[in-house]
Design a protein around this motif. Structure first.
Motif, PDB file in Angstrom:
ATOM      1  N   GLN A 125       0.956  -1.540  -0.098  1.00  0.00           N
ATOM      2  CA  GLN A 125      -0.206  -0.114   0.411  1.00  0.00           C
ATOM      3  C   GLN A 125       0.929   1.279   0.517  1.00  0.00           C
ATOM      4  N   TYR A 126       2.330   1.230  -0.188  1.00  0.00           N
ATOM      5  CA  TYR A 126       3.397   2.379  -0.565  1.00  0.00           C
ATOM      6  C   TYR A 126       2.963   3.001   0.914  1.00  0.00           C
ATOM      7  N   LEU A 127       3.001   1.766   2.036  1.00  0.00           N
ATOM      8  CA  LEU A 127       2.843   2.793   3.284  1.00  0.00           C
ATOM      9  C   LEU A 127       4.507   2.796   4.425  1.00  0.00           C
ATOM     10  N   ASN A 128       5.547   1.589   3.599  1.00  0.00           N
ATOM     11  CA  ASN A 128       6.670   1.882   4.006  1.00  0.00           C
ATOM     12  C   ASN A 128       6.696   2.287   5.407  1.00  0.00           C
ATOM     13  N   SER A 129       6.505   0.298   5.896  1.00  0.00           N
ATOM     14  CA  SER A 129       6.100   0.123   6.939  1.00  0.00           C
ATOM     15  C   SER A 129       7.462  -0.294   7.465  1.00  0.00           C
ATOM     16  N   TRP A 130       8.946  -0.125   7.292  1.00  0.00           N
ATOM     17  CA  TRP A 130       9.743  -0.117   7.966  1.00  0.00           C
ATOM     18  C   TRP A 130      10.472   0.584   7.839  1.00  0.00           C
ATOM     19  N   SER A 131      11.401   0.522   9.381  1.00  0.00           N
ATOM     20  CA  SER A 131      13.171   0.923   8.898  1.00  0.00           C
ATOM     21  C   SER A 131      14.064   0.566   9.546  1.00  0.00           C
ATOM     22  N   ALA A 132      15.162   0.840   9.488  1.00  0.00           N
ATOM     23  CA  ALA A 132      16.240  -0.033  10.273  1.00  0.00           C
ATOM     24  C   ALA A 132      17.086   0.795  10.751  1.00  0.00           C
ATOM     25  N   VAL A 133      17.848   0.327  11.825  1.00  0.00           N
ATOM     26  CA  VAL A 133      18.821   0.930  12.280  1.00  0.00           C
ATOM     27  C   VAL A 133      19.974   0.610  13.024  1.00  0.00           C
ATOM     28  N   ARG A 134      20.929   1.553  12.364  1.00  0.00           N
ATOM     29  CA  ARG A 134      22.665   0.973  11.826  1.00  0.00           C
ATOM     30  C   ARG A 134      22.965   0.808  12.786  1.00  0.00           C
ATOM     31  N   ILE A 135      23.171  -0.439  13.950  1.00  0.00           N
ATOM     32  CA  ILE A 135      24.527   0.040  14.613  1.00  0.00           C
ATOM     33  C   ILE A 135      26.019   0.589  15.219  1.00  0.00           C
ATOM     34  N   THR A 136      25.922   1.454  15.149  1.00  0.00           N
ATOM     35  CA  THR A 136      27.318   1.878  15.118  1.00  0.00           C
ATOM     36  C   THR A 136      28.237   1.471  16.107  1.00  0.00           C
ATOM     37  N   ASP A 137      27.672   1.724  17.667  1.00  0.00           N
ATOM     38  CA  ASP A 137      28.082   2.347  18.654  1.00  0.00           C
ATOM     39  C   ASP A 137      28.844   0.444  19.114  1.00  0.00           C
ATOM     40  N   PRO A 138      29.603  -0.073  19.156  1.00  0.00           N
ATOM     41  CA  PRO A 138      30.793  -1.325  19.800  1.00  0.00           C
ATOM     42  C   PRO A 138      30.134  -1.939  20.952  1.00  0.00           C
ATOM     43  N   SER A 139      29.510  -1.182  22.101  1.00  0.00           N
ATOM     44  CA  SER A 139      29.040  -1.936  22.873  1.00  0.00           C
ATOM     45  C   SER A 139      27.477  -2.008  22.834  1.00  0.00           C
ATOM     46  N   VAL A 140      26.456  -1.007  22.207  1.00  0.00           N
ATOM     47  CA  VAL A 140      25.212  -1.861  21.864  1.00  0.00           C
ATOM     48  C   VAL A 140      25.067  -2.950  21.002  1.00  0.00           C
ATOM     49  N   GLN A 141      26.587  -2.767  19.756  1.00  0.00           N
ATOM     50  CA  GLN A 141      27.040  -4.412  18.899  1.00  0.00           C
ATOM     51  C   GLN A 141      26.933  -5.680  19.755  1.00  0.00           C
ATOM     52  N   ARG A 142      28.026  -5.306  21.328  1.00  0.00           N
ATOM     53  CA  ARG A 142      28.262  -6.459  21.917  1.00  0.00           C
ATOM     54  C   ARG A 142      27.152  -7.180  22.572  1.00  0.00           C
ATOM     55  N   GLN A 143      25.921  -5.916  23.443  1.00  0.00           N
ATOM     56  CA  GLN A 143      24.910  -6.579  23.831  1.00  0.00           C
ATOM     57  C   GLN A 143      23.914  -7.315  23.011  1.00  0.00           C
ATOM     58  N   LEU A 144      24.055  -6.916  22.091  1.00  0.00           N
ATOM     59  CA  LEU A 144      22.877  -7.637  20.781  1.00  0.00           C
ATOM     60  C   LEU A 144      23.446  -8.861  20.428  1.00  0.00           C
ATOM     61  N   ALA A 145      24.630  -8.867  20.087  1.00  0.00           N
ATOM     62  CA  ALA A 145      25.683 -10.286  20.287  1.00  0.00           C
ATOM     63  C   ALA A 145      25.470 -10.731  22.089  1.00  0.00           C
ATOM     64  N   GLU A 146      25.024 -10.511  23.011  1.00  0.00           N
ATOM     65  CA  GLU A 146      24.461 -11.238  23.394  1.00  0.00           C
ATOM     66  C   GLU A 146      23.290 -11.917  23.766  1.00  0.00           C
ATOM     67  N   ILE A 147      22.079 -10.470  23.095  1.00  0.00           N
ATOM     68  CA  ILE A 147      20.880 -11.540  23.011  1.00  0.00           C
ATOM     69  C   ILE A 147      21.009 -12.671  22.206  1.00  0.00           C
ATOM     70  N   GLY A 148      21.251 -12.560  21.297  1.00  0.00           N
ATOM     71  CA  GLY A 148      21.728 -13.349  20.261  1.00  0.00           C
ATOM     72  C   GLY A 148      22.464 -14.774  20.839  1.00  0.00           C
ATOM     73  N   ARG A 149      23.680 -14.943  21.707  1.00  0.00           N
ATOM     74  CA  ARG A 149      24.282 -15.428  21.753  1.00  0.00           C
ATOM     75  C   ARG A 149      25.006 -15.827  20.504  1.00  0.00           C
ATOM     76  N   GLN A 150      25.272 -15.203  20.136  1.00  0.00           N
ATOM     77  CA  GLN A 150      26.096 -16.008  18.673  1.00  0.00           C
ATOM     78  C   GLN A 150      27.559 -14.376  18.750  1.00  0.00           C
ATOM     79  N   PRO A 151      28.254 -14.459  18.828  1.00  0.00           N
ATOM     80  CA  PRO A 151      29.737 -13.894  18.633  1.00  0.00           C
ATOM     81  C   PRO A 151      29.314 -13.047  17.953  1.00  0.00           C
ATOM     82  N   TYR A 152      29.808 -13.625  16.601  1.00  0.00           N
ATOM     83  CA  TYR A 152      29.761 -13.444  15.142  1.00  0.00           C
ATOM     84  C   TYR A 152      28.696 -11.837  14.720  1.00  0.00           C
ATOM     85  N   ILE A 153      28.025 -11.953  15.564  1.00  0.00           N
ATOM     86  CA  ILE A 153      27.084 -10.543  15.955  1.00  0.00           C
ATOM     87  C   ILE A 153      28.373  -9.535  16.002  1.00  0.00           C
ATOM     88  N   ALA A 154      28.999  -9.758  17.183  1.00  0.00           N
ATOM     89  CA  ALA A 154      29.629  -8.335  17.484  1.00  0.00           C
ATOM     90  C   ALA A 154      31.435  -8.056  16.688  1.00  0.00           C
TER      91      ALA A 154
END
Ligand SMILES: Cc1cc2nc3c(=O)[nH]c(=O)nc-3n(C[C@H](O)[C@H](O)[C@H](O)COP(=O)(O)O)c2cc1C
Length: 248
Positions: free
Chosen positions: A33-62
């Motif tokens: 419907q041309y609603l453009n119903s998504w966004s994307a957050v680019r993670i540039t802060d290494p500490s945030v990236q580490r937290q996401l790797a913790e959540i995912g339990r996958q070190p390669y995320i970091a």
């Protein structure tokens, strides 16, 4: 045809002009419907990236040189609608409906996939990250996601530092049907093809890591079919807390 998930990246940063191309490719995906119903957050802060790797339990995320979290986004549209005089708290506001929620997920996945395809075309490697949903509440809090947004998937991108074999896919006729869905008799006739596929999958994993023997495809499906899925018990609840209604 050579697409496969890449989980080890060199430390080479991705040039900003390449990032511009990847983001433009995502923005040009189709959108319901041309609603453009998504966004994307680019993670540039290494500490945030580490937290996401913790959540995912996958070190390669970091370690990914480029990392995005794609989200359902009706927050932006609700703001735009409100500016147009719509009462977004009223019963007649429908951008919080479950139908729109699922269309928004489709939009987000299509955009992510367009970015993945563009990255592959540029010689980069990617892995899609459902594991970020292991702890949806923490993810929502880290990314400060407001009402009418919801995380969908992550996408890690980088220069490949591995060259894995392509993972085998199902026998074609078990996934592509003609005119109608197969009946029991037709499924039964596909048993030998499934058996051959089980062997292929087994050999694929054997080649990848001889120390970790993996059972056949059928056995994997059986195992996952009863393993506790984090989303099972909670997918609706966080979405409702984010302002989406269960059924409208
Ligand atoms: C929705 C979705 C979520 C996924 N989540 C993860 C993930 O969290 N971690 C991961 O390593 N791979 C993840 N993958 C990658 C799959 O494991 C991979 O695509 C599948 O095993 C087939 O392998 P291939 O991509 O190399 O062909 C995900 C793929 C999809 C489509």
């Amino acid at each position: 045809m050579n697409r496969r998930s890449i989980r080890h990246f060199t430390s080479a940063p991705i040039p900003e002009d390449t990032i511009d191309i990847l983001e433009a490719a995502a923005q040009h995906a189709a959108t319901s419907q041309y609603l453009n119903s998504w966004s994307a957050v680019r993670i540039t802060d290494p500490s945030v990236q580490r937290q996401l790797a913790e959540i995912g339990r996958q070190p390669y995320i970091a370690e990914a040189p480029l990392l995005y979290v794609y989200i359902v986004d009706q927050h932006r549209n609700a703001r735009i609608a409100a500016e147009q005089g719509i009462d977004v708290e009223s019963e007649s506001f429908t951008l919080n409906s479950s139908y729109i929620f699922s269309q928004s997920q489709n939009d987000a996945v299509l955009a992510l996939h367009a970015m993945e395809t563009a990255a592959n075309a540029l010689g980069l490697g990617c892995v899609i990250l459902g594991s970020l949903l292991n702890d949806i509440d923490r993810l929502i809090s880290i990314l400060k996601l407001p009402p009418l947004t919801f995380p969908v998937l992550g996408l890690a991108i980088g220069e490949p530092d591995q060259s894995p074999e392509r993972k085998p896919r199902l026998p074609h006729d078990m996934q592509f049907f003609q005119d109608t869905y197969p009946d029991d008799r037709q499924w039964a006739s596909m048993a030998p093809a499934l058996e051959r596929f089980n062997d292929i999958v087994h050999r694929y994993y054997d080649l990848r890591d001889t120390s970790k023997p993996v059972a056949s495809f059928s056995a994997q499906i059986a195992r996952i079919s009863t393993s506790p899925a984090p989303l099972h018990k909670c997918i609706n609840h966080p979405a409702e807390r984010q302002g989406f209604t269960p059924d409208r």
